[in-house]
Design a protein around this motif. Structure first.
Motif, PDB file in Angstrom:
ATOM      1  N   VAL A  66       0.853  -1.189   0.000  1.00  0.00           N
ATOM      2  CA  VAL A  66       0.000   0.000   0.000  1.00  0.00           C
ATOM      3  C   VAL A  66       0.889   1.240   0.000  1.00  0.00           C
ATOM      4  N   PRO A  67       0.823   2.065  -1.049  1.00  0.00           N
ATOM      5  CA  PRO A  67       1.657   3.271  -1.070  1.00  0.00           C
ATOM      6  C   PRO A  67       1.260   4.229   0.050  1.00  0.00           C
ATOM      7  N   ALA A  68       2.218   5.035   0.481  1.00  0.00           N
ATOM      8  CA  ALA A  68       1.963   5.967   1.577  1.00  0.00           C
ATOM      9  C   ALA A  68       2.689   7.287   1.328  1.00  0.00           C
ATOM     10  N   VAL A  69       2.245   8.292   2.053  1.00  0.00           N
ATOM     11  CA  VAL A  69       2.835   9.626   1.996  1.00  0.00           C
ATOM     12  C   VAL A  69       3.457   9.905   3.361  1.00  0.00           C
ATOM     13  N   SER A  70       4.626  10.498   3.364  1.00  0.00           N
ATOM     14  CA  SER A  70       5.312  10.772   4.629  1.00  0.00           C
ATOM     15  C   SER A  70       4.441  11.644   5.533  1.00  0.00           C
ATOM     16  N   TRP A  71       4.668  11.513   6.847  1.00  0.00           N
ATOM     17  CA  TRP A  71       3.895  12.310   7.797  1.00  0.00           C
ATOM     18  C   TRP A  71       4.078  13.800   7.528  1.00  0.00           C
ATOM     19  N   GLU A  72       5.292  14.213   7.191  1.00  0.00           N
ATOM     20  CA  GLU A  72       5.563  15.627   6.960  1.00  0.00           C
ATOM     21  C   GLU A  72       4.749  16.160   5.793  1.00  0.00           C
ATOM     22  N   ARG A  73       4.770  15.416   4.672  1.00  0.00           N
ATOM     23  CA  ARG A  73       4.012  15.876   3.499  1.00  0.00           C
ATOM     24  C   ARG A  73       2.521  15.749   3.737  1.00  0.00           C
ATOM     25  N   ALA A  74       2.103  14.731   4.461  1.00  0.00           N
ATOM     26  CA  ALA A  74       0.670  14.532   4.719  1.00  0.00           C
ATOM     27  C   ALA A  74       0.064  15.719   5.453  1.00  0.00           C
ATOM     28  N   ARG A  75       0.876  16.401   6.266  1.00  0.00           N
ATOM     29  CA  ARG A  75       0.353  17.560   6.999  1.00  0.00           C
ATOM     30  C   ARG A  75      -0.037  18.692   6.057  1.00  0.00           C
ATOM     31  N   THR A  76       0.511  18.693   4.839  1.00  0.00           N
ATOM     32  CA  THR A  76       0.153  19.727   3.854  1.00  0.00           C
ATOM     33  C   THR A  76      -1.037  19.286   2.989  1.00  0.00           C
ATOM     34  N   LEU A  77      -1.515  18.063   3.211  1.00  0.00           N
ATOM     35  CA  LEU A  77      -2.584  17.506   2.372  1.00  0.00           C
ATOM     36  C   LEU A  77      -3.853  17.206   3.178  1.00  0.00           C
ATOM     37  N   VAL A  78      -4.035  17.951   4.257  1.00  0.00           N
ATOM     38  CA  VAL A  78      -5.163  17.684   5.155  1.00  0.00           C
ATOM     39  C   VAL A  78      -6.499  17.734   4.411  1.00  0.00           C
ATOM     40  N   LYS A  79      -6.620  18.628   3.437  1.00  0.00           N
ATOM     41  CA  LYS A  79      -7.905  18.766   2.735  1.00  0.00           C
ATOM     42  C   LYS A  79      -8.229  17.546   1.875  1.00  0.00           C
ATOM     43  N   TYR A  80      -7.240  16.659   1.685  1.00  0.00           N
ATOM     44  CA  TYR A  80      -7.466  15.443   0.907  1.00  0.00           C
ATOM     45  C   TYR A  80      -7.708  14.214   1.787  1.00  0.00           C
ATOM     46  N   GLU A  81      -7.758  14.398   3.091  1.00  0.00           N
ATOM     47  CA  GLU A  81      -8.000  13.260   3.979  1.00  0.00           C
ATOM     48  C   GLU A  81      -9.426  12.752   3.811  1.00  0.00           C
ATOM     49  N   LEU A  82      -9.563  11.433   3.744  1.00  0.00           N
ATOM     50  CA  LEU A  82     -10.884  10.823   3.602  1.00  0.00           C
ATOM     51  C   LEU A  82     -11.615  10.818   4.938  1.00  0.00           C
TER      52      LEU A  82
END
Length: 217
Positions: A66-82
């Protein structure tokens, strides 16, 4: 798809374009070089792929796949959280596959070749009913006939927003959604049984054909 000029809905039912039923319709974020090669097993926020949409459910692989995004980058993608109750829809390639997001995948991100539909609180349509409607033949045909692209067909958000959705009264939506969701759950259970049986058969065949196990008494 049948139009309102060709079909008169039952009393209390009406057509609405998809965009009017959603709080927003959103494409997943673009891929970043640092995301390549990272998986859920490495840590980070996992990503739902188009291949994971099966039978109106999200069915993911083992963590290492399962591909993943680093925690650091994920913090910039909050609007894409399911969030539970979101609906995902494939928009390129094998278009039209859809899935209802449950609590199991809340907080995950979604691939750029997916569209996320988020419904408003106390909206006119339920997520379970809309998922069922999007998976039905009429909606699937509508989506396929409006895809563009000679090599890899795709569907724009603007076009998807035009999709006419037949909206029944709330009680009817609940009954339809619950009935079809129950059938989807049974289909998924049988699919998992078939997958496990196939894997067992492969292991057993290797053991029998190598002499590790005997088929005799």
């Amino acid at each position: 798809m049948t139009t309102t000029d060709e079909f008169v809905p039952p009393a209390g039912w009406s057509y609405s374009p998809l965009r009017d039923l959603c709080a927003f319709i959103q494409v997943g974020p673009g891929q970043h070089p640092e995301d390549r090669g990272r998986t859920q097993a490495d840590g980070g926020v996992p990503l739902v792929l188009p291949r994971d949409l099966r039978g109106q459910r999200i069915v993911t692989e083992e963590a290492a796949d399962v591909p993943a995004v680093s925690w650091e980058r994920a913090r910039t993608l909050v609007k894409y959280e399911l969030a539970e109750g979101d609906i995902l829809l494939t928009r390129t390639g094998t278009m039209g596959r859809c899935a209802l997001v449950t609590g199991e995948h809340a907080g995950w991100l979604f691939h750029r070749n997916l569209v996320r539909l988020r419904l408003p609180e106390r909206g006119r349509i339920s997520a379970a009913y809309l998922t069922a409607y999007l998976s039905a033949t009429a909606a699937q045909d509508w989506i396929r006939t409006r895809a563009v692209g000679a090599v890899i067909p795709s569907l724009s958000i603007r076009t998807l927003g035009d999709l006419p959705v037949l909206v029944p009264p709330a009680a009817e939506q609940e009954a339809i959604g619950a009935t079809l969701a129950a059938l989807d759950a049974k289909i998924q259970a049988h699919t998992e049984i078939a997958r496990a049986t196939h894997a067992y058969r492969s292991v057993l065949a290797d053991a029998l054909l190598s002499g590790v196990l005997s088929a005799g008494p």
